[in-house]
Design a protein around this motif. Structure first.
Motif, PDB file in Angstrom:
ATOM      1  N   ASN A   1      38.798  54.598  34.817  1.00  0.00           N
ATOM      2  CA  ASN A   1      37.423  55.074  34.879  1.00  0.00           C
ATOM      3  C   ASN A   1      37.285  56.557  34.576  1.00  0.00           C
TER       4      ASN A   1
ATOM      5  N   ILE B   1      32.011  43.041  33.582  1.00  0.00           N
ATOM      6  CA  ILE B   1      31.930  43.216  35.028  1.00  0.00           C
ATOM      7  C   ILE B   1      30.497  43.024  35.537  1.00  0.00           C
TER       8      ILE B   1
ATOM      9  N   THR C   1      36.085  39.397  40.426  1.00  0.00           N
ATOM     10  CA  THR C   1      36.629  40.704  40.803  1.00  0.00           C
ATOM     11  C   THR C   1      36.644  40.860  42.316  1.00  0.00           C
TER      12      THR C   1
ATOM     13  N   THR D   1      41.548  44.762  37.212  1.00  0.00           N
ATOM     14  CA  THR D   1      40.502  44.024  36.511  1.00  0.00           C
ATOM     15  C   THR D   1      40.272  44.710  35.175  1.00  0.00           C
TER      16      THR D   1
ATOM     17  N   SER E   1      38.334  44.652  31.414  1.00  0.00           N
ATOM     18  CA  SER E   1      37.248  44.158  30.567  1.00  0.00           C
ATOM     19  C   SER E   1      37.062  45.154  29.423  1.00  0.00           C
TER      20      SER E   1
ATOM     21  N   GLN F   1      32.032  50.647  34.342  1.00  0.00           N
ATOM     22  CA  GLN F   1      32.920  50.122  35.377  1.00  0.00           C
ATOM     23  C   GLN F   1      32.846  50.983  36.635  1.00  0.00           C
TER      24      GLN F   1
ATOM     25  N   CYS G   1      31.680  49.808  40.377  1.00  0.00           N
ATOM     26  CA  CYS G   1      32.502  50.012  41.576  1.00  0.00           C
ATOM     27  C   CYS G   1      31.697  50.712  42.667  1.00  0.00           C
TER      28      CYS G   1
ATOM     29  N   THR H   1      39.417  49.024  38.080  1.00  0.00           N
ATOM     30  CA  THR H   1      38.840  48.480  36.854  1.00  0.00           C
ATOM     31  C   THR H   1      39.349  49.304  35.684  1.00  0.00           C
TER      32      THR H   1
ATOM     33  N   SER I   1      39.393  49.635  31.228  1.00  0.00           N
ATOM     34  CA  SER I   1      38.648  49.309  30.016  1.00  0.00           C
ATOM     35  C   SER I   1      39.561  49.187  28.801  1.00  0.00           C
TER      36      SER I   1
END
Length: 166
Positions: free
Chosen positions: A30, A52, A61, A78, A80, A87, A91, A101, A103
């Protein structure tokens, strides 16, 4: 044949198989820092979601993070193609502090290495992988229909039984 909302899709890359070494990849955290397969040690559950911001992805998730919290030495990642900013916003809004998370939007490194990049949509197909501490794939689930739920119980059982140290 894989589908997304009933429509045929083309998955780019080669699917991984149980027993093989997990392919390396580079995705973004992130904060835009690079994350690879080896950034996290121990057992990793890699929960792959198309976005997400959808109900099924949100539920997947949350469930993995809640259930895996009770398994010592397991990290849930997780992945995506959502932007890292989206993301991070999810969160914060979800109230889940320990969610990781990641990316894959930049170059589909994960998606192509694991055979889950959807060519037509530039999304990732819903799937789940469990990698043990020695980077062996001990569980892999590819869904025929990307809007269905994964088999949580089997993935969590694989994580519980995975080798936690090298």
């Amino acid at each position: 044949m894989a589908t997304f909302k009933g429509n045929a899709i083309t998955l780019i890359g080669t699917p991984v198989e149980i027993g093989q070494e997990a392919p390396d990849f580079e995705v973004l955290a992130n904060d835009l820092s690079p994350v690879t397969r080896d950034t996290y040690e121990g057992v990793r559950i890699i929960s792959v979601v198309p976005s997400i911001d959808t109900g099924v992805c949100d539920a997947q998730t949350r469930k993995f993070n809640e259930e895996a919290a009770a398994i010592e030495g397991v990290t849930v990642l997780t992945i995506s193609n959502d932007l890292p900013f989206a993301q991070r916003r999810w969160c914060a809004a979800s109230g889940l502090d320990n969610v990781v998370t990641l990316s894959d939007h930049r170059d589909l490194s994960f998606g192509t290495q694991y055979g889950v990049a959807i060519e037509e949509l530039r999304l990732l197909a819903r799937s789940v992988f469990v990698i043990d501490a020695s980077n062996e794939v001990v569980y892999a689930e590819y869904l025929e229909e990307s809007t269905n739920e994964v088999d949580f119980d089997s993935a969590l059982a694989a994580a519980k039984g995975a080798k936690a140290t090298k």
